[in-house]
Design a protein around this motif. Structure first.
Motif, PDB file in Angstrom:
ATOM      1  N   SER A 118       0.881  -1.151   0.131  1.00 24.45           N
ATOM      2  CA  SER A 118      -0.090   0.075  -0.096  1.00 24.45           C
ATOM      3  C   SER A 118       0.723   1.247  -0.029  1.00 24.45           C
ATOM      4  CB  SER A 118      -0.876   0.028   1.248  1.00 24.45           C
ATOM      5  OG  SER A 118      -0.116  -0.016   2.523  1.00 24.45           O
ATOM      6  N   PHE A 130      -2.564  -4.001   1.350  1.00 26.97           N
ATOM      7  CA  PHE A 130      -3.809  -4.507   0.980  1.00 26.97           C
ATOM      8  C   PHE A 130      -4.190  -5.858   0.785  1.00 26.97           C
ATOM      9  CE2 PHE A 130      -3.513   0.089  -1.231  1.00 26.97           C
ATOM     10  CZ  PHE A 130      -3.988   0.684  -0.324  1.00 26.97           C
ATOM     11  N   ASP A 184     -12.436  -3.149  -2.952  1.00 29.68           N
ATOM     12  CA  ASP A 184     -12.868  -3.661  -1.813  1.00 29.68           C
ATOM     13  C   ASP A 184     -14.465  -3.703  -1.748  1.00 29.68           C
ATOM     14  OD1 ASP A 184     -14.098  -2.911   0.921  1.00 29.68           O
ATOM     15  OD2 ASP A 184     -11.857  -2.359   1.524  1.00 29.68           O
ATOM     16  N   GLU A 185     -15.236  -3.036  -2.476  1.00 31.80           N
ATOM     17  CA  GLU A 185     -16.667  -2.798  -2.787  1.00 31.80           C
ATOM     18  C   GLU A 185     -17.072  -4.176  -3.115  1.00 31.80           C
ATOM     19  OE1 GLU A 185     -17.655   0.352  -4.992  1.00 31.80           O
ATOM     20  OE2 GLU A 185     -16.804   1.905  -3.651  1.00 31.80           O
ATOM     21  N   VAL A 187     -10.624  -7.254  -1.927  1.00 32.43           N
ATOM     22  CA  VAL A 187      -9.621  -6.608  -1.332  1.00 32.43           C
ATOM     23  C   VAL A 187     -10.213  -6.050   0.204  1.00 32.43           C
ATOM     24  CG1 VAL A 187      -7.679  -5.030  -1.362  1.00 32.43           C
ATOM     25  CG2 VAL A 187      -8.297  -6.284  -3.431  1.00 32.43           C
ATOM     26  N   ASN A 188      -9.372  -5.955   1.032  1.00 27.62           N
ATOM     27  CA  ASN A 188      -9.617  -5.256   2.275  1.00 27.62           C
ATOM     28  C   ASN A 188      -8.585  -4.134   2.343  1.00 27.62           C
ATOM     29  OD1 ASN A 188      -9.715  -4.424   4.795  1.00 27.62           O
ATOM     30  ND2 ASN A 188      -9.718  -6.291   5.860  1.00 27.62           N
ATOM     31  N   SER A 189      -9.067  -3.027   2.211  1.00 28.10           N
ATOM     32  CA  SER A 189      -8.413  -1.667   2.206  1.00 28.10           C
ATOM     33  C   SER A 189      -8.454  -0.815   3.321  1.00 28.10           C
ATOM     34  CB  SER A 189      -8.963  -0.821   0.781  1.00 28.10           C
ATOM     35  OG  SER A 189     -10.254  -0.242   1.422  1.00 28.10           O
ATOM     36  N   ILE A 228      -8.466   0.496  -5.759  1.00 30.39           N
ATOM     37  CA  ILE A 228      -8.648  -0.453  -4.695  1.00 30.39           C
ATOM     38  C   ILE A 228      -9.714  -0.454  -4.019  1.00 30.39           C
ATOM     39  CG2 ILE A 228      -7.484  -0.915  -2.704  1.00 30.39           C
ATOM     40  CD1 ILE A 228      -5.757  -1.547  -4.908  1.00 30.39           C
ATOM     41  N   MET A 229     -10.354   0.596  -3.860  1.00 30.71           N
ATOM     42  CA  MET A 229     -11.817   0.976  -3.153  1.00 30.71           C
ATOM     43  C   MET A 229     -12.577   0.302  -3.824  1.00 30.71           C
ATOM     44  SD  MET A 229     -11.489   2.504  -0.257  1.00 30.71           S
ATOM     45  CE  MET A 229     -13.347   2.789  -0.167  1.00 30.71           C
ATOM     46  N   THR A 280      -8.820 -10.676   0.344  1.00 30.96           N
ATOM     47  CA  THR A 280      -9.824 -11.530   0.986  1.00 30.96           C
ATOM     48  C   THR A 280      -9.901 -12.985   0.753  1.00 30.96           C
ATOM     49  OG1 THR A 280     -11.649 -11.026  -0.546  1.00 30.96           O
ATOM     50  CG2 THR A 280     -11.570  -9.521   1.212  1.00 30.96           C
TER      51      THR A 280
END
Length: 329
Positions: free
Chosen positions: A194, A262, A213-214, A218-220, A209-210, A265
């Motif tokens: 990151s 980052f 995540d959505e 990925v866990n941001s 990245i977001m 998941t």
């Protein structure tokens, strides 16, 4: 007698298992692509007819004082168009299903044997309800690898992963493919650095990245980091399929190293396992430079060329590509 003996797994032919799954999921006796009769011209004709029917499927009814009135002279034509449209749609659905099975067939063709453990019936039903609507060739390839992976080892892909991939947009899939060459591993953890300068170097934007995540890949989280504890009795390995950074301690003193990441998941890891990835040859060197900037004490870092990875076991070339030494003050 019999105590301590390990029961061997029964193995079966992978293509026979695939055919059984296809029959269970789609109600068809699957034939490989090279044995089927449907030509490209027939497929093209189906697509053209289907498109014409979609454009001309208006319902010929009127509404008058609470009554629905059918235009009788046109009614038989309407029913015929509806029937033809459904047939064409079913043909297209079937073509999509068989394209995914074809890709799974190609994946399994050279496999000598797989476990006889059956694929869960709920999993099969979920998969086939999804792939009938998948017309994109790249995604058909991904779904074929997922099906093949589940046949090799049932339980490899969760129902949650199937739904997450189904709900991915083409843009999100492209973003995940874009970051994949820069994904690294440490033990069971898969992650993307990151560090803002490294992200900028590889043209990876935080907004991308977001997005990942959505959609659950990925866990941001801002406070997530990789934390390493190094001593002469505890080392660490950070790697991809191309190179490995081996970190070892030079004394009994503990050296702690941490940097932001980052993390993928479980769904992200499962998807990563089936996409085609050529890791970037520089990303492991970037990790070493990132650690070097932290001015660590009493450690040695060595970068090796990876030969193969089987689970947690890594084989690599004996001579390091580069070494870094950090002795205590």
């Amino acid at each position: 007698m019999g105590e301590g003996l390990e029961i061997a797994k029964v193995l079966v032919a992978p293509l026979e298992k695939l055919i059984d799954v296809a029959k269970s999921g789609a109600g068809i006796l699957y034939q490989p692509r090279h044995k089927r009769k449907m030509t490209d011209a027939t497929v093209y004709e189906i697509e053209q007819v289907s498109e014409a029917l979609r454009k001309n499927s208006d319902v010929l009814v009127s509404y008058n004082n609470g009554d629905v009135i059918v235009n009788v002279p046109e009614w038989n034509d309407f029913l015929a168009r509806t029937k033809h449209r459904r047939i064409c749609q079913e043909l297209i659905n079937q073509r999509n299903i068989e394209a995914v099975i074809d890709n799974a067939y190609s994946e399994l063709e050279d496999e000598p044997a797989v476990t006889e453990e059956p694929v869960d019936t709920d999993w099969i039903a979920r998969l086939f309800s999804i792939i009938k609507d998948i017309s994109n060739e790249e995604m058909q390839y991904v779904w074929g690898k997922i099906l093949a992976g589940e046949i090799k080892q049932p339980g490899s892909f969760s129902l949650r992963t199937l739904d997450a991939i189904r709900n991915m947009s083409q843009k999100e899939a492209e973003i995940f493919q874009k970051i994949s060459p820069y994904i690294l591993r440490e033990g069971d953890k898969y992650f993307l650095l990151s560090d803002s300068k490294i992200l900028e170097k590889y043209d990876i934007k935080y907004a991308e990245i977001m997005k990942l995540d959505e959609c659950g890949l990925v866990n941001s989280g801002a406070h997530i980091s990789l934390n390493l504890t190094i001593s002469d009795s505890k080392d660490a390995e950070i790697f991809n399929t191309d190179k490995m950074l081996y970190i070892e301690g030079l004394s009994t003193n503990i050296t702690k190293i941490s940097f932001g990441d980052f993390a993928l998941t479980s769904t992200g890891i499962e998807l990563y396992s089936v996409i085609s990835v050529s890791p970037d040859e520089n990303i492991v060197f970037d990790v070493a430079k990132l650690i070097e900037k932290k001015n660590p004490q009493n450690i040695k870092m060595s970068i090796y060329k990876v030969n193969s990875i089987e689970g947690q076991t890594i084989t690599y070339k004996s001579l390091p590509l580069r070494e870094y030494m950090f002795k205590g003050k």
